[in-house]
Scaffold this motif. Structure first.
Motif, short mmCIF file in Angstrom:
data_model
loop_
_atom_site.label_atom_id
_atom_site.label_comp_id
_atom_site.label_asym_id
_atom_site.label_seq_id
_atom_site.Cartn_x
_atom_site.Cartn_y
_atom_site.Cartn_z
N VAL A 16 0.92 -1.18 -0.01
CA VAL A 16 0.09 -0.05 -0.01
C VAL A 16 0.88 1.22 0.11
N PHE A 17 2.08 1.15 0.47
CA PHE A 17 3.28 2.34 0.47
C PHE A 17 4.13 2.23 -0.59
N ASN A 18 3.80 1.42 -1.66
CA ASN A 18 4.91 1.25 -2.77
C ASN A 18 6.12 0.44 -2.27
N MET A 36 7.00 2.19 10.49
CA MET A 36 7.44 1.66 11.65
C MET A 36 6.44 1.91 12.94
N ASP A 37 5.66 3.21 12.72
CA ASP A 37 4.92 3.60 13.70
C ASP A 37 3.73 3.31 13.54
N ASN A 38 3.17 2.95 12.36
CA ASN A 38 1.81 2.21 12.07
C ASN A 38 0.72 3.56 12.04
N ASP A 39 1.28 4.69 11.58
CA ASP A 39 0.35 5.74 11.63
C ASP A 39 -0.38 6.06 10.12
N SER A 40 0.04 5.18 9.16
CA SER A 40 -0.71 5.13 7.73
C SER A 40 0.17 6.13 6.99
N VAL A 41 1.44 6.63 7.44
CA VAL A 41 2.40 7.53 6.86
C VAL A 41 3.59 6.79 6.57
N ASP A 53 7.19 5.83 6.13
CA ASP A 53 8.53 6.42 6.73
C ASP A 53 9.37 7.29 6.00
N VAL A 54 9.18 7.14 4.73
CA VAL A 54 9.98 7.78 3.79
C VAL A 54 9.27 9.39 3.74
N ARG A 55 7.98 9.49 4.17
CA ARG A 55 7.41 10.82 4.12
C ARG A 55 7.05 11.10 5.39
N ASP A 56 7.55 10.29 6.56
CA ASP A 56 7.06 10.57 7.85
C ASP A 56 8.10 11.62 8.63
N ASP A 57 7.75 12.66 9.20
CA ASP A 57 8.64 13.66 9.65
C ASP A 57 9.23 12.97 10.95
N PRO A 110 3.62 7.82 16.33
CA PRO A 110 2.45 7.93 15.49
C PRO A 110 1.97 9.37 15.38
N GLY A 111 1.47 9.82 14.19
CA GLY A 111 0.98 10.95 14.04
C GLY A 111 -0.08 10.88 12.93
N PRO A 112 -0.74 12.13 12.74
CA PRO A 112 -1.86 11.93 11.77
C PRO A 112 -1.42 12.38 10.11
N VAL A 113 -1.99 12.16 9.04
CA VAL A 113 -1.25 12.37 7.99
C VAL A 113 -1.13 13.56 7.58
N GLU A 114 -2.36 14.49 8.15
CA GLU A 114 -2.06 15.90 7.67
C GLU A 114 -0.82 16.52 8.26
#
Length: 471
Positions: free
Chosen positions: A264-266, A271-276, A278-282, A287-291
């Protein structure tokens, strides 16, 4: 429908074949039927055959045979004789030329000369059609079984005999034939890789025999023409592309080819299972929201925890997520008066009014004591009462009272006297109803003079009590 497997070499590399044929033949006409009739004599034929392949499915087949033909029955017209001749047949094959079993149909003209008792020695034209099966025995040898019906178009009955005798127009002769033939020819190999062009799927590029003449640059067992990653060894399930991180996503489609991830993430991990991913997760470990690009906002004030000076308390964006209860633009954590609006110069506390400053300044010279004593003279009460009124009217004020002495006398005595006099002022204000928690006092003796101690006037100014408003 599939009959058997494939030969290792394709027979289409050998477009010409010659062979021998033999079989059983029988008459079927106005006199009766001797084809596979057990009360009739056996009539056979032998001969040779030449076949030339025209394309993948069509061949031209010519044969020459000699044999016997007849029909015998007691008390009825009958005949026997011999024949020779042949057929020129167009053959259509239904299966691939490499298949072991290859059904086919044939059709074409023929010519036979019948001779013998009651049969004229002349040419008889025929129309022929039938079915058969080829069997690929090896790369070069092919066996053949077929049944062909031959329809006669002309009468070859001896004119001295009744017209019902012999093979005549409208009669059939059926041939059940078995054959064995050898295939040959000289196939072209344009790229010199040992695979003939007719079999070579890459005839202009040298390749491997096991890949039908096609190259395999990365040596992964997948021909370059079918390999989506021809220069990188890969897997057949990914059309020859590698999957370096083993996440079942081929590297060309994997945004993180060296880290196992999710489809689903190509192919990137989360790692934190927040649907973001890691390559785009600051904040890839929290865990944090997508926005917010995967970063948390614990207090929900739209200021990310990583930027929020007060991450557990909702605040305002302008103050980096910290609250400002008194609305003075100074964050509570920096505001010495968080419940009262103030100014930055006073660290968030209100500005002391001019008239209040004037009263505190007046107190510098307006408060006097008896000589060498901490007892306040009554002439000082008016100024002190003014200070009491200010403190009661401004409950957010706190007052720091500092006592000082001149250089006259002993230093230790001056220090103690300055402390005692500051304390006397504090007690007087307390006695008028100002909370002790809002007051503090201290004495500093001869320190911090504001005038010259060498003159009587200067020493008088240095004997003073100073007031500082605190918050």
């Amino acid at each position: 429908m599939v009959f058997g497997g494939h030969l290792k070499a394709q027979t289409k590399d050998y477009p010409v074949s010659i062979g021998v044929i033999a079989g059983y033949n029988g008459y079927s006409g106005e006199l009766g039927n001797s084809f596979f009739s057990f009360d009739q004599s056996f009539y056979g034929h032998v001969g040779g055959e030449l076949r030339i392949r025209l394309n993948d499915n069509l061949s031209l087949m010519g044969n020459y045979v000699r044999g016997e033909i007849g029909y015998l029955e007691y008390d009825k017209p009958s005949f026997t004789g011999g024949f020779n001749g042949g057929m020129l047949l167009l053959k259509y094959r239904f299966m691939e030329e490499e298949d072991f079993i290859r059904p086919y149909v044939v059709i074409g003209p023929g010519g036979y000369q019948y001779y013998g008792d009651k049969i004229a020695n002349s040419l008889n034209w025929t129309g022929n059609g039938g079915v058969g099966v080829d069997f690929n025995l090896s790369e070069r040898w092919v066996a053949d079984l077929r049944i062909v019906g031959s329809y006669n178009f002309s009468d070859d009955v001896n004119e001295d005999n009744p017209p019902d005798f012999g093979v005549k127009s409208g009669d059939w002769v059926f041939y059940a034939t078995a054959g064995l033939r050898f295939q040959f020819g000289f196939g072209k190999d344009s790229d010199g890789d040992g695979v003939k062009d007719q079999k070579d799927e890459c005839p202009d590029t040298p390749g491997l025999i096991e890949l039908n003449g096609c190259p395999d640059t990365d040596k992964d067992g997948i021909a370059d023409k079918d390999d989506q990653c021809p220069t990188q060894a890969g897997l057949a399930e990914f059309q020859g592309c590698p999957d370096t991180d083993g996440d079942s996503i081929p590297d060309p489609s994997d945004e993180c080819p060296t880290e196992a991830g999710l489809a689903v993430f190509n192919g990137c991990p989360d790692m934190d299972n927040d649907s973001v991913p890691d390559v785009r997760d600051d904040c890839p470990e929290v865990p944090g929201p997508v926005e917010f690009n995967g970063c948390p906002d614990t207090d929900g004030d739209t200021v990310l925890d990583t930027l929020d000076r007060c991450p557990t308390v909702p605040g305002v964006v302008a103050l980096r997520g910290c609250p400002d209860k008194d609305g003075d633009g100074i964050a509570d954590i920096d505001d010495r008066c968080p419940d009262v609006a103030g100014i930055p110069e006073n660290k968030g506390c209100p500005e002391v009014k001019v008239e209040h400053v004037q009263i505190f300044t007046k107190a510098l010279t307006g408060i006097t004591f008896f000589a060498s004593s901490d007892k306040i003279k009554s002439s000082s009460y008016d100024v002190l009462d003014d200070i009491v009124d200010i403190m009661k009217a401004n409950p957010h004020y706190k007052l720091y009272i500092a006592g000082y002495a001149s250089s006259d006398g002993d230093d230790d005595m001056n220090l103690k006297l300055s402390k005692d006099r500051a304390a006397s002022v504090r007690k007087y204000i307390e006695s008028k109803g100002v909370e002790s928690s809002r007051l503090r006092s201290d004495g500093f003796g001869e320190a911090n003079p504001i005038a010259d101690n060498s003159t009587p006037a200067g020493r008088a100014k240095n004997r003073r009590v100073e007031f500082t408003v605190e918050f």
